[in-house]
Enzyme design. Structure first.
Site, PDB file in Angstrom:
ATOM      1  CG  HIS A 125      -2.013  -1.004   1.168  1.00 30.43           C
ATOM      2  ND1 HIS A 125      -2.883  -1.124   0.110  1.00 30.43           N
ATOM      3  CD2 HIS A 125      -2.358  -1.987   2.054  1.00 30.43           C
ATOM      4  CE1 HIS A 125      -3.727  -2.124   0.344  1.00 30.43           C
ATOM      5  NE2 HIS A 125      -3.424  -2.669   1.509  1.00 30.43           N
ATOM      6  CG  ASP A 245      -5.264  -9.981   2.995  1.00 25.73           C
ATOM      7  OD1 ASP A 245      -4.950 -10.469   1.891  1.00 25.73           O
ATOM      8  OD2 ASP A 245      -4.982  -8.806   3.322  1.00 25.73           O
TER       9      ASP A 245
HETATM   10 ZN   LIG Z   1      -4.346  -7.141   2.453  1.00 29.17          ZN
END
Ligand SMILES: [Zn+2]
Length: 308
Positions: A125, A245
Protein backbone atom coordinates in the site's frame (compact mmCIF):
# COMPACT_ATOMS: atom_id res chain seq x y z
CA UNK A 1 17.84 -26.16 -6.09
CA UNK A 2 16.58 -25.08 -2.73
CA UNK A 3 13.90 -22.79 -1.38
CA UNK A 4 15.27 -20.13 0.90
CA UNK A 5 13.40 -18.50 3.80
CA UNK A 6 14.33 -15.11 5.22
CA UNK A 7 13.18 -14.07 8.69
CA UNK A 8 14.57 -11.83 11.44
CA UNK A 9 13.64 -11.29 15.11
CA UNK A 10 13.31 -7.53 14.51
CA UNK A 11 10.17 -8.22 12.47
CA UNK A 12 8.49 -9.02 15.80
CA UNK A 13 9.52 -5.64 17.19
CA UNK A 14 7.53 -3.48 14.78
CA UNK A 15 4.66 -2.83 17.18
CA UNK A 16 1.09 -1.77 16.45
CA UNK A 17 -1.63 -0.68 18.90
CA UNK A 18 -3.53 -3.34 20.91
CA UNK A 19 -6.19 -5.03 18.78
CA UNK A 20 -4.51 -4.07 15.50
CA UNK A 21 -4.75 -6.92 12.95
CA UNK A 22 -1.19 -6.44 11.61
CA UNK A 23 0.54 -7.77 14.72
CA UNK A 24 3.71 -9.68 15.64
CA UNK A 25 1.71 -12.86 16.36
CA UNK A 26 1.25 -13.21 12.59
CA UNK A 27 4.94 -14.02 12.21
CA UNK A 28 4.94 -16.24 15.28
CA UNK A 29 2.14 -18.29 13.69
CA UNK A 30 4.19 -18.59 10.49
CA UNK A 31 7.33 -19.57 12.39
CA UNK A 32 5.40 -22.22 14.29
CA UNK A 33 3.97 -23.86 11.18
CA UNK A 34 7.30 -23.78 9.32
CA UNK A 35 8.96 -25.47 12.33
CA UNK A 36 7.34 -28.73 11.24
CA UNK A 37 9.66 -31.50 10.02
CA UNK A 38 8.14 -31.27 6.55
CA UNK A 39 9.95 -27.93 6.15
CA UNK A 40 13.35 -29.13 7.38
CA UNK A 41 14.83 -28.75 3.87
CA UNK A 42 14.16 -24.99 3.88
CA UNK A 43 17.35 -22.96 3.70
CA UNK A 44 16.73 -20.57 6.60
CA UNK A 45 18.70 -17.32 6.54
CA UNK A 46 18.63 -14.33 8.88
CA UNK A 47 17.58 -11.30 6.84
CA UNK A 48 20.24 -8.64 6.27
CA UNK A 49 19.52 -4.92 6.58
CA UNK A 50 19.17 -3.15 3.24
CA UNK A 51 21.55 -0.63 1.83
CA UNK A 52 19.28 2.33 2.64
CA UNK A 53 20.04 3.92 -0.73
CA UNK A 54 17.88 1.22 -2.32
CA UNK A 55 14.77 2.70 -0.65
CA UNK A 56 15.23 5.60 -3.08
CA UNK A 57 14.56 3.21 -5.97
CA UNK A 58 10.84 3.60 -5.19
CA UNK A 59 10.53 6.63 -2.89
CA UNK A 60 11.92 10.20 -2.97
CA UNK A 61 14.48 11.30 -0.38
CA UNK A 62 12.18 13.76 1.41
CA UNK A 63 9.56 11.06 1.97
CA UNK A 64 12.17 8.65 3.36
CA UNK A 65 13.37 11.39 5.69
CA UNK A 66 9.80 12.07 6.80
CA UNK A 67 9.22 8.40 7.72
CA UNK A 68 12.53 8.28 9.56
CA UNK A 69 11.67 11.43 11.52
CA UNK A 70 8.31 9.94 12.50
CA UNK A 71 9.86 6.91 14.26
CA UNK A 72 9.36 7.44 18.02
CA UNK A 73 11.95 6.87 20.75
CA UNK A 74 9.32 5.09 22.81
CA UNK A 75 5.71 4.04 22.48
CA UNK A 76 3.72 3.81 19.28
CA UNK A 77 2.86 6.73 16.98
CA UNK A 78 0.23 6.94 14.26
CA UNK A 79 1.45 7.57 10.71
CA UNK A 80 -2.12 7.55 9.42
CA UNK A 81 -5.45 6.16 10.62
CA UNK A 82 -4.31 2.53 10.45
CA UNK A 83 -0.52 2.72 10.03
CA UNK A 84 1.79 3.08 12.99
CA UNK A 85 5.44 3.02 13.98
CA UNK A 86 7.35 2.01 17.11
CA UNK A 87 11.06 2.46 17.96
CA UNK A 88 12.15 -0.63 15.99
CA UNK A 89 9.93 0.01 12.97
CA UNK A 90 12.70 1.62 10.94
CA UNK A 91 15.01 -1.35 11.43
CA UNK A 92 12.16 -3.77 10.67
CA UNK A 93 11.21 -1.97 7.44
CA UNK A 94 14.82 -1.69 6.30
CA UNK A 95 15.43 -5.36 7.10
CA UNK A 96 12.30 -6.38 5.17
CA UNK A 97 13.75 -4.52 2.18
CA UNK A 98 17.18 -6.06 2.80
CA UNK A 99 15.64 -9.54 2.77
CA UNK A 100 13.74 -8.87 -0.44
CA UNK A 101 16.84 -7.51 -2.17
CA UNK A 102 18.93 -10.44 -0.91
CA UNK A 103 16.26 -12.80 -2.24
CA UNK A 104 16.63 -11.16 -5.64
CA UNK A 105 20.40 -11.68 -5.42
CA UNK A 106 19.84 -15.32 -4.48
CA UNK A 107 17.68 -16.18 -7.47
CA UNK A 108 19.90 -14.32 -9.93
CA UNK A 109 23.14 -15.73 -8.48
CA UNK A 110 21.77 -19.28 -8.32
CA UNK A 111 21.81 -19.75 -4.53
CA UNK A 112 18.11 -20.61 -4.57
CA UNK A 113 15.49 -21.15 -7.22
CA UNK A 114 12.85 -19.41 -5.15
CA UNK A 115 12.64 -17.53 -1.85
CA UNK A 116 9.96 -16.65 0.69
CA UNK A 117 10.45 -13.56 2.83
CA UNK A 118 8.44 -13.67 6.07
CA UNK A 119 8.71 -10.03 7.11
CA UNK A 120 6.65 -7.19 8.47
CA UNK A 121 5.66 -4.43 8.06
CA UNK A 122 4.09 -5.26 4.69
CA UNK A 123 4.62 -2.92 1.72
CA UNK A 124 2.15 -2.94 -1.16
CA UNK A 125 0.00 0.00 0.00
CA UNK A 126 3.00 2.36 0.31
CA UNK A 127 2.87 4.83 -2.57
CA UNK A 128 5.83 6.90 -3.78
CA UNK A 129 5.18 9.58 -1.16
CA UNK A 130 2.58 8.06 1.19
CA UNK A 131 2.90 5.46 3.95
CA UNK A 132 -0.50 3.87 4.45
CA UNK A 133 -2.46 0.65 4.97
CA UNK A 134 -0.01 -0.80 7.57
CA UNK A 135 2.89 -0.15 5.09
CA UNK A 136 5.87 2.21 5.42
CA UNK A 137 7.91 1.46 2.28
CA UNK A 138 7.01 -0.56 -0.81
CA UNK A 139 9.28 -3.56 -0.42
CA UNK A 140 8.14 -5.34 -3.60
CA UNK A 141 8.63 -2.22 -5.73
CA UNK A 142 12.12 -1.65 -4.34
CA UNK A 143 13.03 -5.30 -4.99
CA UNK A 144 11.79 -5.06 -8.59
CA UNK A 145 13.90 -1.96 -9.24
CA UNK A 146 16.83 -3.60 -7.44
CA UNK A 147 16.62 -6.55 -9.86
CA UNK A 148 16.73 -4.10 -12.75
CA UNK A 149 19.65 -2.07 -11.42
CA UNK A 150 21.80 -4.85 -9.93
CA UNK A 151 21.00 -7.77 -12.19
CA UNK A 152 20.08 -6.09 -15.44
CA UNK A 153 16.59 -7.56 -15.38
CA UNK A 154 14.73 -5.88 -18.22
CA UNK A 155 11.24 -6.92 -17.25
CA UNK A 156 9.94 -7.75 -13.77
CA UNK A 157 6.41 -9.02 -13.08
CA UNK A 158 4.81 -8.40 -9.69
CA UNK A 159 1.78 -10.61 -8.99
CA UNK A 160 -0.25 -9.44 -6.00
CA UNK A 161 -2.87 -11.83 -4.66
CA UNK A 162 -3.39 -9.98 -1.38
CA UNK A 163 -7.13 -9.39 -0.96
CA UNK A 164 -6.52 -5.63 -0.99
CA UNK A 165 -5.42 -3.80 -4.12
CA UNK A 166 -1.74 -2.82 -4.07
CA UNK A 167 -2.36 0.85 -4.77
CA UNK A 168 1.23 1.66 -3.83
CA UNK A 169 2.80 -0.71 -6.31
CA UNK A 170 0.41 0.50 -9.01
CA UNK A 171 1.30 4.13 -8.18
CA UNK A 172 5.04 3.51 -8.38
CA UNK A 173 4.95 1.68 -11.73
CA UNK A 174 1.98 3.53 -13.28
CA UNK A 175 4.06 4.86 -16.18
CA UNK A 176 6.83 2.25 -16.20
CA UNK A 177 6.23 -0.48 -18.81
CA UNK A 178 9.35 -2.37 -17.65
CA UNK A 179 7.34 -3.66 -14.67
CA UNK A 180 4.09 -5.61 -15.06
CA UNK A 181 1.75 -5.33 -12.07
CA UNK A 182 -1.07 -7.90 -11.87
CA UNK A 183 -3.48 -7.88 -8.95
CA UNK A 184 -6.43 -9.96 -7.83
CA UNK A 185 -8.31 -8.27 -5.01
CA UNK A 186 -11.76 -7.79 -3.53
CA UNK A 187 -13.67 -4.78 -4.82
CA UNK A 188 -15.18 -2.77 -3.23
CA UNK A 189 -12.67 -2.81 -0.38
CA UNK A 190 -9.84 -0.69 1.02
CA UNK A 191 -8.05 1.20 -0.52
CA UNK A 192 -10.64 1.71 -3.27
CA UNK A 193 -8.30 1.53 -6.27
CA UNK A 194 -7.86 -1.45 -8.61
CA UNK A 195 -10.61 -1.10 -11.21
CA UNK A 196 -10.13 -2.98 -14.46
CA UNK A 197 -9.96 0.38 -16.25
CA UNK A 198 -6.76 1.35 -14.37
CA UNK A 199 -4.12 0.14 -16.84
CA UNK A 200 -1.19 2.57 -16.50
CA UNK A 201 1.10 2.30 -19.51
CA UNK A 202 -0.60 -0.98 -20.44
CA UNK A 203 1.46 -2.63 -17.69
CA UNK A 204 -1.22 -2.69 -14.98
CA UNK A 205 -3.64 -5.64 -14.96
CA UNK A 206 -6.34 -5.44 -12.31
CA UNK A 207 -8.68 -8.37 -11.77
CA UNK A 208 -11.17 -7.20 -9.12
CA UNK A 209 -13.28 -9.87 -7.41
CA UNK A 210 -16.73 -9.38 -5.93
CA UNK A 211 -17.28 -10.08 -2.23
CA UNK A 212 -17.90 -13.80 -1.54
CA UNK A 213 -15.86 -14.89 -4.56
CA UNK A 214 -14.55 -18.43 -4.06
CA UNK A 215 -11.94 -20.69 -5.63
CA UNK A 216 -13.49 -21.03 -9.05
CA UNK A 217 -13.75 -17.34 -9.96
CA UNK A 218 -10.36 -16.59 -8.39
CA UNK A 219 -8.76 -19.30 -10.54
CA UNK A 220 -10.68 -18.02 -13.56
CA UNK A 221 -9.22 -14.54 -13.00
CA UNK A 222 -5.75 -16.03 -12.74
CA UNK A 223 -6.18 -18.15 -15.87
CA UNK A 224 -7.86 -15.50 -17.99
CA UNK A 225 -6.10 -12.27 -16.88
CA UNK A 226 -2.96 -12.82 -14.81
CA UNK A 227 -1.25 -15.75 -16.51
CA UNK A 228 -1.78 -14.58 -20.13
CA UNK A 229 -0.38 -11.18 -19.14
CA UNK A 230 2.73 -12.84 -17.74
CA UNK A 231 3.12 -14.94 -20.89
CA UNK A 232 2.88 -11.84 -23.09
CA UNK A 233 5.35 -9.95 -20.90
CA UNK A 234 7.95 -12.75 -20.52
CA UNK A 235 9.49 -11.43 -17.28
CA UNK A 236 13.08 -12.01 -16.16
CA UNK A 237 11.83 -12.30 -12.57
CA UNK A 238 8.47 -12.88 -10.89
CA UNK A 239 7.83 -11.27 -7.50
CA UNK A 240 4.73 -12.30 -5.55
CA UNK A 241 3.10 -9.82 -3.19
CA UNK A 242 1.88 -12.74 -1.12
CA UNK A 243 -0.93 -11.65 1.15
CA UNK A 244 -3.11 -14.41 2.53
CA UNK A 245 -6.12 -12.31 3.55
CA UNK A 246 -8.26 -13.70 0.71
CA UNK A 247 -8.50 -16.84 2.90
CA UNK A 248 -12.09 -17.54 3.94
CA UNK A 249 -11.22 -17.22 7.64
CA UNK A 250 -9.75 -13.71 7.28
CA UNK A 251 -11.61 -11.01 9.26
CA UNK A 252 -10.71 -8.08 6.97
CA UNK A 253 -12.34 -9.23 3.72
CA UNK A 254 -14.99 -11.49 2.24
CA UNK A 255 -13.19 -13.61 -0.36
CA UNK A 256 -13.46 -17.33 0.29
CA UNK A 257 -10.20 -18.95 -0.78
CA UNK A 258 -8.64 -21.95 0.92
CA UNK A 259 -4.99 -22.89 1.32
CA UNK A 260 -5.43 -25.15 -1.72
CA UNK A 261 -5.97 -22.05 -3.86
CA UNK A 262 -2.67 -20.55 -2.69
CA UNK A 263 -0.96 -23.89 -3.41
CA UNK A 264 -2.48 -23.85 -6.90
CA UNK A 265 -1.64 -20.19 -7.64
CA UNK A 266 1.92 -20.75 -6.44
CA UNK A 267 2.27 -23.71 -8.80
CA UNK A 268 0.94 -21.67 -11.71
CA UNK A 269 3.46 -18.89 -11.09
CA UNK A 270 6.30 -21.39 -10.65
CA UNK A 271 5.37 -22.88 -14.01
CA UNK A 272 5.53 -19.39 -15.58
CA UNK A 273 8.82 -18.64 -13.82
CA UNK A 274 10.17 -21.85 -15.34
CA UNK A 275 8.94 -20.87 -18.76
CA UNK A 276 10.13 -17.25 -18.81
CA UNK A 277 12.35 -16.39 -15.84
CA UNK A 278 14.84 -19.22 -15.32
CA UNK A 279 12.63 -20.29 -12.36
CA UNK A 280 13.43 -17.02 -10.57
CA UNK A 281 10.62 -16.36 -8.11
CA UNK A 282 10.67 -14.18 -4.99
CA UNK A 283 7.66 -14.18 -2.67
CA UNK A 284 7.13 -11.43 -0.10
CA UNK A 285 4.61 -11.65 2.75
CA UNK A 286 1.98 -8.92 2.64
CA UNK A 287 -1.32 -9.33 4.57
CA UNK A 288 -3.17 -12.22 6.21
CA UNK A 289 -4.84 -11.57 9.56
CA UNK A 290 -6.45 -14.78 10.74
CA UNK A 291 -3.59 -16.64 12.39
CA UNK A 292 -4.80 -20.12 11.43
CA UNK A 293 -5.75 -19.12 7.88
CA UNK A 294 -2.40 -17.38 7.51
CA UNK A 295 -0.37 -20.29 8.89
CA UNK A 296 -2.13 -22.93 6.77
CA UNK A 297 -1.86 -20.74 3.66
CA UNK A 298 1.85 -20.02 4.16
CA UNK A 299 2.44 -23.74 4.72
CA UNK A 300 0.69 -24.54 1.43
CA UNK A 301 2.56 -21.75 -0.40
CA UNK A 302 6.03 -22.59 0.92
CA UNK A 303 5.37 -26.33 0.59
CA UNK A 304 4.64 -25.79 -3.10
CA UNK A 305 7.74 -23.58 -3.56
CA UNK A 306 9.84 -26.42 -2.09
CA UNK A 307 8.50 -28.93 -4.60
CA UNK A 308 10.50 -27.03 -7.23
ZN1 LIG B 1 -4.35 -7.14 2.45
Amino acid sequence: MTTRLYTHPVFLEHLTPPGHPERPDRLRAIERVLDDDSFSALDRVKAPEADEATILYAHPQDFVARVRAAIPESGIVSIDADTSASPKSWQAAVTAIGAANAAVDDVFDGRASNVFVAARPPGHHAEKTTAMGFCLFNTAAIAARYAQKKHQAERVAIVDWDVHHGNGTQDIFWDDPSVLYCSTHQMPLYPGTGAKSETGAGNIVNAPLAPRTGSELFRDAFLSRVLPSIDAFAPDLIIISAGFDAHHRDPLAEINLTEDDFDWATGQLMERAGRHSGNRLVSLLEGGYDLQGLAFSVAAHVGRLMKG
